[in-house]
Each structure stands twice: as structure tokens, then as C-alpha cells.
Design an enzyme around this catalytic site. Structure first.
Site, short mmCIF file in Angstrom:
data_model
loop_
_atom_site.label_atom_id
_atom_site.label_comp_id
_atom_site.label_asym_id
_atom_site.label_seq_id
_atom_site.Cartn_x
_atom_site.Cartn_y
_atom_site.Cartn_z
NE ARG A 109 -3.76 0.95 2.07
CZ ARG A 109 -4.95 1.21 2.61
NH1 ARG A 109 -5.05 2.09 3.59
NH2 ARG A 109 -6.03 0.61 2.20
CG HIS A 136 -8.57 0.39 -2.52
ND1 HIS A 136 -7.79 -0.67 -2.10
CD2 HIS A 136 -9.16 0.88 -1.40
CE1 HIS A 136 -7.90 -0.79 -0.79
NE2 HIS A 136 -8.74 0.12 -0.34
CD GLN A 139 -12.74 -1.09 -0.10
OE1 GLN A 139 -11.82 -0.82 0.63
NE2 GLN A 139 -13.95 -1.38 0.35
CG ASP A 232 -13.13 7.25 -0.52
OD1 ASP A 232 -12.92 7.10 0.70
OD2 ASP A 232 -12.22 7.21 -1.39
CB CYS A 273 -13.96 2.13 0.83
SG CYS A 273 -13.51 3.87 0.73
NE ARG A 318 -10.84 -4.39 1.35
CZ ARG A 318 -9.87 -3.52 1.66
NH1 ARG A 318 -10.10 -2.50 2.44
NH2 ARG A 318 -8.65 -3.67 1.14
N1 NVA Z 1 -9.65 7.43 -1.25
C1 NVA Z 1 -9.23 6.99 0.07
C2 NVA Z 1 -9.53 5.54 0.22
C3 NVA Z 1 -9.25 4.98 1.59
C4 NVA Z 1 -9.59 3.51 1.69
C5 NVA Z 1 -7.76 7.27 0.27
O1 NVA Z 1 -6.98 7.00 -0.66
O2 NVA Z 1 -7.39 7.80 1.32
N1 CP Z 2 -11.06 0.69 3.00
C1 CP Z 2 -9.78 0.64 3.36
O1 CP Z 2 -8.88 0.38 2.56
O2 CP Z 2 -9.55 0.89 4.68
P1 CP Z 2 -8.13 1.07 5.36
O3 CP Z 2 -7.55 2.36 4.83
O4 CP Z 2 -8.40 1.12 6.83
O5 CP Z 2 -7.26 -0.09 4.98
#
Ligand code: NVA
Ligand code: CP
Length: 338
Positions: A109, A136, A139, A232, A273, A318
Site C-alpha cells: 500500500r 484499490h 477493495q 468515500d 469503503c 475485505r
Molecule cells: N480514497 C481513500 C480511500 C481509503 C480507503 C484514500 O486514498 O485515502
Molecule cells: N477501505 C480501506 O482500505 O480501509 P483502510 O484504509 O483502513 O485499509
């Protein structure tokens, strides 16, 4: 003869897999959820080592990869951004070669899609994208699994994403929905709509599957007839200087009970999410309240706690879906064709 069309493959973006392969991963996730609920062991990755690389924070993705790996009989090892040399003292290529010689699979990540691609290129083991600025994909398996659980099907369901229409979630939902025959509406201000590149990719799939997509700034037109309202955060990780601009731009795109009514669909569900700003029980939530006088951002507390909300089922999924992804690509399973 290889025993599985999945064995040894990476999941870097949704387009790495075909429609039927994504459908298989969704159905396999549902099966693994059933096994878990029944207490039936599924140690498909016994003796394997899994590296979990996180440049950005995570609750769900980290927890899901950790528990999924353990349930599969593998050993997960968390390697946070301050724990390893990646980027500061060692290149992605060198790091990938080292990790690939010790670990059987790698989750990453972070910010850059190029980094996750290079990890896959140089490590020689499956790499799973746990979120980048662009996509993502893990997800998506959980999300469309949740849609299937709720509606019994995917094709013809209309999922409307409201909010920042050019972030990783919007990109992934638009492309994956188009691959699966789900109609995707992206409802966002003109300045926050998907790039032409992402639209073209989605449109190519939509032509094959019959998805009817809509990209609009018009909330009423966009949400009408939706089965799923999805949102989101307004500010993604790495863009924390954008709160002021986004609060101003995105207020009309908040999921609230008025927007739920506008769908005209009593059987609709709400998805997110997570994490979500639905109250001021967070540092950011409090700061935004002090600065702009709003206690809720992308979703109201009422909508978040309403009978339509499915975000916590989605979060649990998830784990089941990440388990399916890891087992299919690393477990030597017999999957002749997806
Ligand atoms: N768009 C958000 C998704 C988090 C799961 C981010 O990238 O912070
Ligand atoms: N939805 C998601 O990816 O959550 P986290 O950022 O907590 O992993």
C-alpha cells in the site's frame, strides 16, 4: 499443465484480470466466508510467508491481510514505512529482489502505482495492490461481493458513487463495475471527475458488458434509480492540504437522507469503503468543525446509521475477499478456468 489460471499472478489493477476471473474471485470469497462461518479450516497457504508493506496508514486492509494470511496457514509480516530501507536507502528493484527471495507473496500500500508494478516485476512473487493513488483493486472484490450478497446478482445493478470522482475509489469502481456489467454513475463536480484515460478504459469494458455508465455533476439525475449509493472521504491520504477546497466543492454531494429519498428506491443500500467522517469523533472531524462549522462530511451520521447502511458488512468482506485473492494466486488450487 499449470493447475490454475491464477497461480503466480499479481493483482496490481483490476484490468489485470478478466471479467470471469473477477467473478470467480467474488464467488470464491463468498465460499470462503461460508467456510469461516462454519469453522471449516482452509489452510491453502500452509508454510508460506507474506510481506505486508505499508507506506500509508490502514485499519481494514492491514487487518484483513493479517487475519486472512493466518486463516490460510501463512505467516504475515508487517513492514511499515519506517521499518525498512525502501525508498530511503534502497531502491524498489533491490528491495523487491530481497523480499522475493524470502517471502512467497507481497502486499503493498502506498502512493505510486509504478512502485507496486516494479515490486511485481522484480520480486518474482505475486504482489497484491493494497491501494495506490490510482487504484484499490482488493477493495473491489469485497465491494462487488457485498453488492452480490445484497441483490443476488451484479448485472444490471446501478451503483452511484458521489464525491471525489477522480480518486482511487472512483477509478476502481468505474472500471470494475464496467467489467462486471454493473451500471456506474459518478456524480461529482466538474473539476473532480475521472480522467479521460480512466473513462476510456471503463467505456471499452462497458461496450462489452452492456453497463450503462453516467458521469455527471447533476445530483438529482445521477442518483435517481440507484440501487447503491457509495461514497468515500473527500480528501484522500496524501492530499491533506485540500480540505478547504473539497469541503466547499463537495457539500452538495454528501450522502444524507434527502439524497437517499432522491434515489426513489426503498431497497437501496449505502456503501462506504471507510474510514468515514460522519461525526466529530476524530481529530480531522473536530478540526473541520472548528474551521468550517460542519460536523459531517461525505455522509451524515443519520445515513451512516440508517437501515440502508452496509459499510461494516463491506469491511468484514475485505478479509474474505483478500483471502480469496491470496489463495487463488498462491495456493496451487485447481481452478481450470475462471
Ligand atoms: N480514497 C481513500 C480511500 C481509503 C480507503 C484514500 O486514498 O485515502
Ligand atoms: N477501505 C480501506 O482500505 O480501509 P483502510 O484504509 O483502513 O485499509
Amino acid at each position: 499443465m499449470t493447475n490454475s489460471v491464477f497461480q503466480g499472478r499479481s493483482l496490481l489493477a483490476e484490468k489485470d484480470f478478466t471479467k470471469s476471473e473477477l467473478e470467480y474471485l467474488i464467488d470464491f470469497s463468498l465460499h470462503l466466508k461460508d467456510l469461516k462461518k462454519k469453522g471449516i479450516p482452509h489452510h491453502y497457504l500452509e508454510g508460506k510467508n507474506i510481506a505486508l508493506l505499508f507506506e500509508k496508514n490502514s485499519t481494514r486492509t492491514r487487518s484483513a491481510f493479517t487475519t486472512a494470511a493466518i486463516d490460510l496457514g501463512a505467516h504475515p509480516e508487517f513492514l511499515g514505512k519506517n521499518d525498512i530501507q525502501l525508498g530511503k536507502k534502497e531502491s524498489v528493484e533491490d528491495t523487491a529482489k530481497v523480499l522475493g527471495s524470502m517471502f512467497d507473496g507481497i502486499e503493498f500500500r502506498g502512493f505510486s502505482q509504478k512502485v507496486v508494478e516494479d515490486l511485481a516485476k522484480y520480486s518474482g512473487v505475486p504482489v497484491w495492490n493494497g491501494l495506490t493513488d490510482e487504484w484499490h483493486p482488493t477493495q473491489m472484490i469485497a465491494d462487488f461481493m457485498t453488492v452480490k450478497e445484497n441483490f443476488g446478482k451484479l448485472k444490471g445493478v446501478t451503483l452511484t458513487y458521489v464525491g471525489d470522482g477522480r480518486n482511487n475509489m472512483a477509478n476502481s469502481l468505474l472500471v470494475t463495475g464496467s467489467m462486471l456489467g454493473v451500471n456506474i454513475h459518478i456524480v461529482a463536480p466538474d473539476s473532480l471527475q475521472p480522467t479521460q484515460e480512466v473513462r476510456d478504459l471503463a467505456e471499452g469494458y462497458a461496450k462489452e458488458t452492456g453497463s450503462k455508465n453516467m458521469i455527471t455533476s447533476d445530483v438529482d439525475a445521477g442518483v435517481k434509480g440507484s440501487d447503491v449509493l457509495y461514497t468515500d472521504v473527500w480528501v484522500s491520504m496524501g492530499e491533506e492540504d485540500k480540505f478547504e477546497e473539497r469541503v466547499k466543492l463537495l457539500k452538495p454531494y454528501q450522502i444524507n437522507m434527502d439524497m437517499v429519498k432522491k434515489t426513489g428506491n426503498e431497497n437501496m443500500i449505502i456503501m462506504h469503503c471507510l474510514p468515514a467522517f460522519h461525526d466529530i469523533e476524530t481529530e480531522y472531524g473536530k478540526k473541520i468543525d472548528e474551521q468550517f462549522g460542519i460536523q459531517e462530511m461525505e455522509i451524515t451520521d443519520e445515513a451512516f446509521r440508517s437501515k440502508y447502511a452496509r459499510q461494516f458488512e463491506e469491511a468484514e468482506n475485505r478479509m474474505h475477499s483478500i483471502k480469496a485473492i491470496m489463495a487463488a494466486t498462491l495456493g496451487n488450487l485447481f481452478i481450470p478456468q475462471a
